[in-house]
Write an enzyme that holds these catalytic residues in place. Structure first.
Site, PDB file in Angstrom:
ATOM      1  N   ARG A  38       0.842  -1.193   0.000  1.00  0.00           N
ATOM      2  CA  ARG A  38       0.000   0.000   0.000  1.00  0.00           C
ATOM      3  C   ARG A  38       0.880   1.247   0.000  1.00  0.00           C
ATOM      4  O   ARG A  38       2.063   1.179   0.362  1.00  0.00           O
ATOM      5  CB  ARG A  38      -0.912   0.002   1.212  1.00  0.00           C
ATOM      6  CG  ARG A  38      -0.187   0.198   2.524  1.00  0.00           C
ATOM      7  CD  ARG A  38      -1.190   0.413   3.657  1.00  0.00           C
ATOM      8  NE  ARG A  38      -0.507   0.728   4.896  1.00  0.00           N
ATOM      9  CZ  ARG A  38      -0.151  -0.144   5.807  1.00  0.00           C
ATOM     10  NH1 ARG A  38      -0.400  -1.428   5.605  1.00  0.00           N
ATOM     11  NH2 ARG A  38       0.449   0.238   6.922  1.00  0.00           N
ATOM     12  N   ASP A  71      -2.627   1.227  -4.291  1.00  0.00           N
ATOM     13  CA  ASP A  71      -3.817   1.324  -3.440  1.00  0.00           C
ATOM     14  C   ASP A  71      -4.855   0.356  -3.998  1.00  0.00           C
ATOM     15  O   ASP A  71      -5.411   0.581  -5.079  1.00  0.00           O
ATOM     16  CB  ASP A  71      -4.342   2.760  -3.449  1.00  0.00           C
ATOM     17  CG  ASP A  71      -5.590   2.935  -2.575  1.00  0.00           C
ATOM     18  OD1 ASP A  71      -6.091   1.922  -2.034  1.00  0.00           O
ATOM     19  OD2 ASP A  71      -6.069   4.072  -2.453  1.00  0.00           O
ATOM     20  N   LEU A  72      -5.096  -0.731  -3.303  1.00  0.00           N
ATOM     21  CA  LEU A  72      -5.988  -1.763  -3.831  1.00  0.00           C
ATOM     22  C   LEU A  72      -7.427  -1.298  -3.979  1.00  0.00           C
ATOM     23  O   LEU A  72      -8.217  -1.951  -4.667  1.00  0.00           O
ATOM     24  CB  LEU A  72      -5.939  -3.000  -2.916  1.00  0.00           C
ATOM     25  CG  LEU A  72      -4.588  -3.713  -2.838  1.00  0.00           C
ATOM     26  CD1 LEU A  72      -4.692  -4.926  -1.927  1.00  0.00           C
ATOM     27  CD2 LEU A  72      -4.115  -4.127  -4.223  1.00  0.00           C
ATOM     28  N   GLY A 136      -6.385 -12.576  15.876  1.00  0.00           N
ATOM     29  CA  GLY A 136      -5.468 -13.315  16.734  1.00  0.00           C
ATOM     30  C   GLY A 136      -4.027 -13.068  16.343  1.00  0.00           C
ATOM     31  O   GLY A 136      -3.733 -12.563  15.260  1.00  0.00           O
ATOM     32  N   HIS A 137      -3.133 -13.445  17.252  1.00  0.00           N
ATOM     33  CA  HIS A 137      -1.706 -13.452  16.984  1.00  0.00           C
ATOM     34  C   HIS A 137      -1.157 -14.796  17.436  1.00  0.00           C
ATOM     35  O   HIS A 137      -1.874 -15.656  17.937  1.00  0.00           O
ATOM     36  CB  HIS A 137      -1.005 -12.294  17.692  1.00  0.00           C
ATOM     37  CG  HIS A 137      -1.146 -10.981  16.977  1.00  0.00           C
ATOM     38  ND1 HIS A 137      -0.697 -10.800  15.677  1.00  0.00           N
ATOM     39  CD2 HIS A 137      -1.682  -9.798  17.364  1.00  0.00           C
ATOM     40  CE1 HIS A 137      -0.944  -9.547  15.299  1.00  0.00           C
ATOM     41  NE2 HIS A 137      -1.549  -8.926  16.297  1.00  0.00           N
ATOM     42  N   ASP A 138       0.139 -14.969  17.244  1.00  0.00           N
ATOM     43  CA  ASP A 138       0.774 -16.261  17.470  1.00  0.00           C
ATOM     44  C   ASP A 138       0.388 -16.883  18.812  1.00  0.00           C
ATOM     45  O   ASP A 138       0.005 -18.058  18.892  1.00  0.00           O
ATOM     46  CB  ASP A 138       2.295 -16.083  17.400  1.00  0.00           C
ATOM     47  CG  ASP A 138       3.026 -17.375  17.115  1.00  0.00           C
ATOM     48  OD1 ASP A 138       3.084 -18.229  18.017  1.00  0.00           O
ATOM     49  OD2 ASP A 138       3.538 -17.537  15.995  1.00  0.00           O
ATOM     50  N   ILE A 139       0.478 -16.106  19.889  1.00  0.00           N
ATOM     51  CA  ILE A 139       0.202 -16.648  21.214  1.00  0.00           C
ATOM     52  C   ILE A 139      -1.245 -17.126  21.332  1.00  0.00           C
ATOM     53  O   ILE A 139      -1.536 -18.097  22.053  1.00  0.00           O
ATOM     54  CB  ILE A 139       0.542 -15.607  22.300  1.00  0.00           C
ATOM     55  CG1 ILE A 139       0.628 -16.265  23.673  1.00  0.00           C
ATOM     56  CG2 ILE A 139      -0.433 -14.439  22.284  1.00  0.00           C
ATOM     57  CD1 ILE A 139       1.206 -15.357  24.748  1.00  0.00           C
ATOM     58  N   TYR A 141      -3.085 -18.427  18.850  1.00  0.00           N
ATOM     59  CA  TYR A 141      -3.242 -19.687  18.125  1.00  0.00           C
ATOM     60  C   TYR A 141      -2.672 -20.843  18.940  1.00  0.00           C
ATOM     61  O   TYR A 141      -3.232 -21.946  18.947  1.00  0.00           O
ATOM     62  CB  TYR A 141      -2.558 -19.607  16.761  1.00  0.00           C
ATOM     63  CG  TYR A 141      -2.982 -18.401  15.936  1.00  0.00           C
ATOM     64  CD1 TYR A 141      -4.311 -17.990  15.911  1.00  0.00           C
ATOM     65  CD2 TYR A 141      -2.053 -17.645  15.226  1.00  0.00           C
ATOM     66  CE1 TYR A 141      -4.707 -16.870  15.195  1.00  0.00           C
ATOM     67  CE2 TYR A 141      -2.431 -16.526  14.501  1.00  0.00           C
ATOM     68  CZ  TYR A 141      -3.752 -16.137  14.495  1.00  0.00           C
ATOM     69  OH  TYR A 141      -4.137 -15.038  13.791  1.00  0.00           O
ATOM     70  N   ASP A 161       3.255 -18.444  13.463  1.00  0.00           N
ATOM     71  CA  ASP A 161       3.589 -17.646  12.283  1.00  0.00           C
ATOM     72  C   ASP A 161       4.531 -18.391  11.344  1.00  0.00           C
ATOM     73  O   ASP A 161       4.339 -18.402  10.123  1.00  0.00           O
ATOM     74  CB  ASP A 161       4.240 -16.329  12.703  1.00  0.00           C
ATOM     75  CG  ASP A 161       3.236 -15.298  13.169  1.00  0.00           C
ATOM     76  OD1 ASP A 161       2.029 -15.560  13.111  1.00  0.00           O
ATOM     77  OD2 ASP A 161       3.666 -14.214  13.617  1.00  0.00           O
TER      78      ASP A 161
END
Length: 358
Positions: A38, A71-72, A136-139, A141, A161
């Protein structure tokens, strides 16, 4: 040298760690990776520390790629991308489910344009299911899949990740490309980072299936349930990593530290652990390293990263030779990836990190 992915083009819409690490490995194997960013660049460009204007973490993951700033949501974005998609081999994206569809860049639309396209989506919980839209983040999951319950502690590694996102993405992309060789058709790949956490819990799941009860915290042999496998503090505040699972290794370790035969864990594991803790805590790490040197017992002092990076073994294997070159000419370490040197770019050739030129 002919690289295995030479001639393939990858469109990379991903950010931060899982997707960029996956596409970095594809680039190392010879693919042309075009990173779609972006305006202003993806979030990892802002991550400290920086060398000049360049983020070192960004450089580690993105050397050897090209960048297209787009810019999508712009009116002409879809048309510009369709021209690239028509001849691309792989697309990697990391948005929440449905985002690419709303942008007109979903799998159905792009596979109609290019039936040979391998389209890989990386998310936390997959494209469907009750948690599909959950952040969510790694912890998280590791927590929601029960993996973290086996040894509750702050994880030292981003297992989800890397081993749940990047590695499965590369594996499945390569499998899909091989199937395309046979059928002429690409496919949609759904990589859910949480799914692979159950792969890491394979032993505990097998135990639960056999006994009718899944193990709790620190109960499995590899998560604190056995004195033969664990971390023991030394007198000078360091740790000894003991992995002496097999009888021959355990006997060699016990002989080295002077553990009496009657306490060699079969009769009373808890008492054995307490005595090993006492014996290890009576010595400094250097003394333990000298005591165990040359003994075949799978026991090692926990190294700092400084010590590990200076270890002659890892230097001899060339793990840190690959460098990322920033636009201003600075050389930074590239991410260490498990690709054999015969299948990747020369370790002595700097990987140019893309700037944000349109």
């Amino acid at each position: 040298m002919t690289l295995p992915l030479a001639g393939l083009t990858v469109l990379d819409f991903s950010t931060l760690l899982p997707g960029p690490l996956a596409t970095f490995m594809l680039a190392e194997a010879g693919a042309r990776v075009i990173k779609i960013e972006r305006p202003g660049g993806e979030d990892m460009r802002a991550f400290p520390p920086h060398t000049g204007a360049m983020s070192a973490p960004f450089a580690a993951l993105n050397g050897g790629k090209e960048t297209l700033v787009l810019d999508l949501k712009a009116p002409d974005a879809r048309e510009r991308l369709h021209a690239l998609v028509a001849t691309a081999d792989v697309l990697v994206e990391q948005f929440r489910p449905g985002v690419m569809d709303r942008l007109g860049l979903g799998y159905e639309a792009l596979s109609a344009l290019n039936p040979r396209l391998v389209y890989c989506s990386i998310t936390g919980y997959g494209q469907e299911g009750p948690r599909a839209m959950e952040a969510g983040h790694d912890i998280n999951y590791q927590a929601v899949t029960g993996l973290l319950s086996l040894s509750p502690a702050m994880p030292a590694a981003l297992v989800a990740d890397v081993a749940g996102g990047a590695m499965p993405a590369v594996t499945n992309i390569l499998l899909a490309l091989r199937r395309r060789d046979l059928t002429g058709l690409g496919c949609r790949i759904d990589v859910a980072m949480a799914d692979a956490m159950f792969t890491f819990a394979w032993f505990a799941l097998a135990e639960g299936a056999a006994t009718g009860r899944h193990p709790g915290p620190h109960e499995t042999m590899l998560a604190g349930g056995s004195p033969r496998y664990g971390l023991y503090p030394t007198r000078d505040g360091r740790f000894l990593a003991v992995g002496a699972l097999e009888d021959k290794f355990w006997a060699a370790f016990c002989d080295a530290i002077g553990l009496e035969p009657k306490l060699r864990d079969a009769r009373d594991p808890a008492a054995t652990r307490a005595e090993v803790t006492r014996l290890v805590a009576a010595r400094d790490a250097a003394a333990l390293a000298g005591l165990l040197h040359g003994r075949d017992c799978c026991c090692t002092v926990v190294a700092s990263l400084d010590e590990a990076a200076a270890d002659p073994h890892f230097s001899a294997r060339g793990l840190f030779r690959a460098k990322a070159r920033t636009p201003d000419g600075a050389l930074l370490p590239a991410a260490v990836v498990p690709i054999d040197p015969v299948l990747r770019r020369s370790l002595d050739e700097p990987r140019d990190v893309p700037g944000l030129d349109v």
